[in-house]
Motif scaffolding. Structure first.
Motif, short mmCIF file in Angstrom:
data_model
loop_
_atom_site.label_atom_id
_atom_site.label_comp_id
_atom_site.label_asym_id
_atom_site.label_seq_id
_atom_site.Cartn_x
_atom_site.Cartn_y
_atom_site.Cartn_z
N UNK A 315 -60.00 75.63 -26.78
CA UNK A 315 -58.66 75.40 -27.32
C UNK A 315 -57.88 74.37 -26.52
N UNK A 316 -57.95 74.45 -25.20
CA UNK A 316 -57.12 73.57 -24.39
C UNK A 316 -57.60 72.13 -24.43
N UNK A 317 -58.85 71.92 -24.77
CA UNK A 317 -59.31 70.55 -24.99
C UNK A 317 -58.72 69.97 -26.26
N UNK A 318 -58.64 70.81 -27.31
CA UNK A 318 -58.02 70.39 -28.56
C UNK A 318 -56.55 70.03 -28.32
N UNK A 319 -55.89 70.86 -27.53
CA UNK A 319 -54.46 70.69 -27.31
C UNK A 319 -54.15 69.56 -26.32
N UNK A 320 -55.00 69.39 -25.30
CA UNK A 320 -54.67 68.49 -24.19
C UNK A 320 -54.58 67.04 -24.62
#
Length: 338
Positions: A315-320
């Motif tokens: 998820x945090x790769x999508x968001x970052x």
């Protein structure tokens, strides 16, 4: 052809009346802001007409068996426009603090969002008694505000305006209470639907990510709408951003199909990226299109280190990467406008 079949093409089809009510809501702020007593009288007349159509379209739908999934969605959606638009206008004019509207707007947005997701899954919802009572008090709030507003235009009716004025805040307060209670019980009664994969995908898509073309652009536009709704208060703005991050993480955790590391329909990251773009930036008709284009540019070309951020797993790769694009856009906006 049956009478109900002919009715489908009538101006007075329930869905047409619902849309007409929404159009009235969209026009009301312009009439309220107009420096003309005549425009104010037209506004209150249209509002009363719009409120009447809410009863009328429901009666027609039941009487002639014209109920439909679209009708069940469009009717409450247009109700919200009819109510929220004039309330926002009166708040802008200083009739009451905008903080009174925050829980009302939040409830209506959340419930409408959830209702839309579940209707798309084939679930059906009837109007609840508390929801109907809530709408009655919302109408009363607008009506009392109009009472103060319109009667104050004329010296001969100022006494009536003074009679309405003390009623406004108590009615608004009760409206907020009923709005929150009705929203809570609606969501509580439907709590079993939160785990459905259709709902999870709808949240991650912020609704608009499910459009067949340009989901990222639609997600960015949804972010712009949220910027307009929250930028008047920094605390509210930050709470909205954090809420999206937390809700997005929870929905991604519940997503069963993770074969695609960054599904195209997931645009909650674009919404957050847009919020980053306009953090502490003056929101004007100049800054908004420039910020939007800058964010989309950096989201597409992904300058260093955004490309590397995108490779963070989960998820945090999508968001970052979208947060990174937002930071790039924010720096330029800050240098130009802050």
């Amino acid at each position: 052809m049956t009478f109900s079949g002919k009715f489908k093409f009538s101006l007075f089809h329930p869905n047409h009346l619902s849309i007409f009510r929404g159009v009235i809501g969209g026009v009301l702020p312009f009439l309220i802001f107009a420096n003309s007593p005549a425009a104010h009288l037209v506004a209150v007349t249209l509002f009363i007409l719009g409120a009447i159509t809410d009863y009328w379209d429901g009666w027609l739908a039941r009487q002639y068996k014209l109920e439909s999934k679209f009708g069940k969605w469009i009717d409450p959606f247009m109700d919200k426009i009819l109510i929220l638009a004039p309330l926002a206008a009166f708040s802008k004019l200083g009739f009451f603090s905008p903080w009174w509207l925050v829980p009302i707007f939040a409830r209506e947005i959340v419930v409408t969002f959830c209702r839309t997701a579940w209707l798309l899954e084939g679930k059906s919802f009837g109007a609840e008694k508390l929801g109907k009572l809530k709408f009655v008090f919302q109408v009363a709030s607008v009506f009392v505000a109009f009472g103060v507003f319109v009667f104050w235009d004329y010296a001969s009716t100022e006494a009536i305006a003074r009679w309405f004025a003390p009623l406004l805040l108590p009615v608004i307060a009760l409206t907020v209470l009923l709005t929150l209670l009705s929203g809570f019980f609606f969501l509580w009664n439907q709590r079993g639907h939160f785990a459905s994969q259709g709902f999870v995908r709808f949240v991650l898509a912020c609704g608009v990510g499910l459009f067949p073309k340009a989901p990222g652009t639609w997600g960015s536009l949804a972010g712009i709408l949220l910027v307009f709704l929250t930028s008047w208060n920094l605390g509210l703005y930050l709470v909205s951003m954090v809420t999206l991050l937390v809700v997005g993480q929870e929905m991604f955790r519940r997503l069963e199909d993770k074969s695609d590391p960054d599904p195209q329909y997931v645009v909650i990251d674009e919404v957050v990226g847009i919020l980053v773009t306009f953090l502490l930036i003056p929101v004007t008709w100049v800054t908004v299109p420039i910020g939007f284009l800058l964010f989309r540019l950096f989201d597409v070309i992904k300058p260093f280190p955004i490309r590397k951020l995108e490779r963070i797993p989960g998820y945090w790769g999508i968001m970052a990467d979208d947060i990174g694009a937002g930071i790039y856009a924010w720096i330029i906006l800050f240098l130009i406008f802050a």
